[in-house]
Enzyme design. Structure first.
Site, PDB file in Angstrom:
ATOM      1  N   ARG A 137      26.327  59.210  59.048  1.00 20.33           N
ATOM      2  CA  ARG A 137      25.794  59.167  59.720  1.00 20.33           C
ATOM      3  C   ARG A 137      26.230  58.473  61.429  1.00 20.33           C
ATOM      4  O   ARG A 137      26.064  58.647  62.388  1.00 20.33           O
ATOM      5  CB  ARG A 137      24.775  58.092  59.217  1.00 20.33           C
ATOM      6  CG  ARG A 137      23.535  58.717  58.935  1.00 20.33           C
ATOM      7  CD  ARG A 137      22.530  57.815  58.169  1.00 20.33           C
ATOM      8  NE  ARG A 137      22.123  58.104  56.749  1.00 20.33           N
ATOM      9  CZ  ARG A 137      20.398  59.271  57.107  1.00 20.33           C
ATOM     10  NH1 ARG A 137      21.156  60.095  58.616  1.00 20.33           N
ATOM     11  NH2 ARG A 137      20.033  59.999  56.685  1.00 20.33           N
ATOM     12  N   SER A 194      28.650  42.934  53.909  1.00 17.48           N
ATOM     13  CA  SER A 194      30.113  42.561  54.922  1.00 17.48           C
ATOM     14  C   SER A 194      29.922  42.146  56.261  1.00 17.48           C
ATOM     15  O   SER A 194      29.307  42.869  56.489  1.00 17.48           O
ATOM     16  CB  SER A 194      31.173  43.280  54.417  1.00 17.48           C
ATOM     17  OG  SER A 194      32.090  42.148  55.205  1.00 17.48           O
ATOM     18  N   LYS A 250      40.864  45.088  44.604  1.00 15.48           N
ATOM     19  CA  LYS A 250      41.800  44.639  45.115  1.00 15.48           C
ATOM     20  C   LYS A 250      43.708  45.290  44.633  1.00 15.48           C
ATOM     21  O   LYS A 250      44.011  45.688  44.423  1.00 15.48           O
ATOM     22  CB  LYS A 250      42.008  43.358  45.225  1.00 15.48           C
ATOM     23  CG  LYS A 250      40.955  42.763  46.672  1.00 15.48           C
ATOM     24  CD  LYS A 250      41.096  40.990  47.014  1.00 15.48           C
ATOM     25  CE  LYS A 250      40.020  40.939  47.653  1.00 15.48           C
ATOM     26  NZ  LYS A 250      39.445  39.936  48.185  1.00 15.48           N
ATOM     27  N   ASP A 297      44.665  37.320  52.434  1.00 10.90           N
ATOM     28  CA  ASP A 297      43.468  35.964  51.423  1.00 10.90           C
ATOM     29  C   ASP A 297      44.858  34.468  51.540  1.00 10.90           C
ATOM     30  O   ASP A 297      44.431  33.541  51.953  1.00 10.90           O
ATOM     31  CB  ASP A 297      43.756  36.459  50.367  1.00 10.90           C
ATOM     32  CG  ASP A 297      41.608  37.381  50.882  1.00 10.90           C
ATOM     33  OD1 ASP A 297      41.226  37.327  52.098  1.00 10.90           O
ATOM     34  OD2 ASP A 297      41.471  38.096  49.372  1.00 10.90           O
ATOM     35  N   ALA A 326      40.680  31.727  38.322  1.00  8.19           N
ATOM     36  CA  ALA A 326      41.723  32.126  38.180  1.00  8.19           C
ATOM     37  C   ALA A 326      41.601  33.620  38.390  1.00  8.19           C
ATOM     38  O   ALA A 326      42.240  34.834  38.315  1.00  8.19           O
ATOM     39  CB  ALA A 326      42.247  32.272  36.236  1.00  8.19           C
TER      40      ALA A 326
END
Ligand code: NAP
Length: 469
Positions: A137, A194, A250, A297, A326
């Site tokens: 869209r 996000s 990731k 990051d 972790a």
């Protein structure tokens, strides 16, 4: 009326709200043509009937400015043969505007619609419904679809997956999209909330770049991720040039780049996860444009620590740091901190994961339940504890926070977590997750464009979007 109008009286079998009789619906459309509507939209299957055809054709011949859209919808999934269907509609009525709309059950289903738009010309409308079809869209205009559909507000969507006109215009700059627009996006399984699309699009607009950043919902695991990347790379005409990568892809992103002969930045290789991919269309390999993997990051986190504590990277040497968690973010931050010479102890709920990470980077480790032994000047929360909606949770009991500590919470929803509130109350220095988010996004912008952006603009956009939600 100031703008062109499309009149539809949809068949209930194809998503119409009411079961109006067919002859009434044909009357409505004929009357709309008579009243000067620029377009009427009729299901192509209902155009087979000679009686219906005669009525519509007669109305059109008396009002040659009106145009007929002949539409087909599949709410379940892809059409068995979308190209054949497209041709069939034009055979039925060569002056028709074919409209083909189907549900994408996965973002990878959208590429068939993109291919048909790319291979056809003239007026046509080709879109995908559903959450996975959202990008079709947004980029409809870039690919030459005559129109796209958006709702007036969140409550009035007329098909699954529609966003509002405001989102389309403001977040996705729909007025300035054209066939040359270069595409970027965030790849992940939870990308709808996000902040990245709003932030990156604001930066592209400020820099006056013809670039657009999309939320790319890639559900599933490594196979689905790899398929998406292949789909994008074999279609250079889509002009995808870069991606942010988030949960759960990731590690998949890094594997993909390694396996397809791309370039991995050395610290990203050590971290074992990539949050940024770039495609260089000037360098074409066997699998498509040259792909490179980065991790912003760690840069985002390290810059947040250095700027908020007003120190140099060299001051981190021998500093005792406790990293809680972790997972992916912990890996990036442990890599950055150990690279700067800090003495890191990793605390994690699943102690085996802490042990494995500690072994890789030469750190100490302990269970999250052993935080009572904490002796650190900097504590970094890389768990999701305290993140919305669990805003009353904290990974570090208040009594362990000392005045001479600095507390860094990577969680940025809410902006001020309970951990940060309690750290402030204890007189400790604080570093918030938003600063890290802004830094990593600015770093991505640099990788995407080769230009600097204003971190303040990213911050302002993220705060504005959060307040709107
Ligand atoms: P991840 O790979 O899934 O790791 C999550 C970590 O949190 C693991 O160590 C996990 O422990 C721990 N954890 C989760 N729930 C827990 C609980 N109830 N009790 C104890 N430990 C728990 O996620 P990630 O990608 O590293 O992301 C972690 C957080 O970082 C996110 O929630 C997000 O808020 C933040 N983040 C911030 C930015 C930024 O730019 N500021 C960017 C990305 C992420 P186990 O190993 O025992 O499961």
């Amino acid at each position: 009326k100031p703008i062109p109008i499309i009149v539809t009286c949809r068949d209930h079998a194809q998503g119409g709200a009411n079961e109006y009789p067919e002859n009434l619906r044909i009357e409505v459309l004929s009357a709309a043509i008579g009243a000067g509507a620029e377009f009427v939209d009729l299901e192509y299957e209902n155009f087979f009937s000679i009686a219906n055809q005669e009525k519509i054709r007669r109305a059109l011949s008396q009002n040659p400015k009106s145009r007929l859209i002949l539409s087909a919808h599949n709410f379940e999934g892809k059409f068995p043969n979308i190209t054949k269907l497209y041709r069939h509609i034009l055979t039925l009525y060569s002056a028709a505007i074919p409209k083909l709309v189907y549900t994408a059950n996965h973002i990878n289903d959208c590429f068939e619609a993109f291919d048909l738009l790319h291979q056809s010309s003239g007026e046509r409308i080709i879109l995908c419904m559903g959450r996975a079809g959202l990008i079709s869209r947004i980029i409809a205009k870039k690919l030459g679809s005559l129109v796209t559909f958006a709702s007036l507000d969140n409550e009035s969507a007329t098909a699954p997956g529609q966003i509002t006109i405001e989102q389309l215009k403001k977040t996705f700059s729909s007025d300035s999209i054209n066939s040359e627009t270069v595409l970027y996006g965030v790849l992940g399984s939870m990308v709808y909330n996000s902040a990245s699309p709003a932030a990156h699009n604001a930066c592209f607009a400020k820099a006056e770049l013809n670039k657009l950043y999309l939320p790319l919902l890639v559900e599933g695991g490594e196979n689905e991720f790899d398929e998406f990347m292949r789909n994008v790379r074999v279609r250079s005409w889509l002009n995808f040039a870069g991606f942010s990568v988030t949960i759960p892809h990731k590690a998949n992103a890094l594997n993909y780049v390694r396996q397809s002969g791309g370039v991995v930045e050395p610290l990203t290789e050590k971290i074992g996860a990539a949050n940024t991919l770039t495609l260089d269309t000037a360098q074409i390999t066997n699998s498509g444009p040259q792909i490179s993997a980065y991790n912003t990051d760690y840069i985002g986190a390290m810059d947040a620590i250095i700027s908020k504590l007003k120190i140099d990277k060299s001051d981190l040497k021998d500093l005792s740091v406790a990293v809680l968690g972790a997972g992916g973010v912990a890996r990036a931050i442990v890599a950055g901190l150990t690279d700067a010479g800090a003495k890191v102890c990793i605390y994690n709920r699943t102690v085996e994961k802490a042990e494995k990470l500690a072994e890789e980077f030469g750190c100490d480790f302990a269970a999250l339940s052993e935080l009572g032994t904490l002796d650190a000047k900097l504590v970094v929360n890389c768990t999701s504890i305290g993140m919305y909606p669990e805003v009353d949770a904290t990974p570090l009991p208040q009594e362990y926070i000392k005045k001479d500590m600095a507390i860094f919470d990577t969680v940025y929803n809410p902006f001020e977590t309970l951990l940060l509130k309690q750290a402030k109350e204890a007189g400790a220095k604080t570093i918030d997750g938003l600063t890290m988010f802004v830094n990593q996004a600015a770093e991505q912008f640099k990788l995407f464009t080769g230009k600097e952006t204003e971190p303040k603009l990213i911050q302002k956009t993220v705060i504005k979007q959060r307040n709107r939600n």
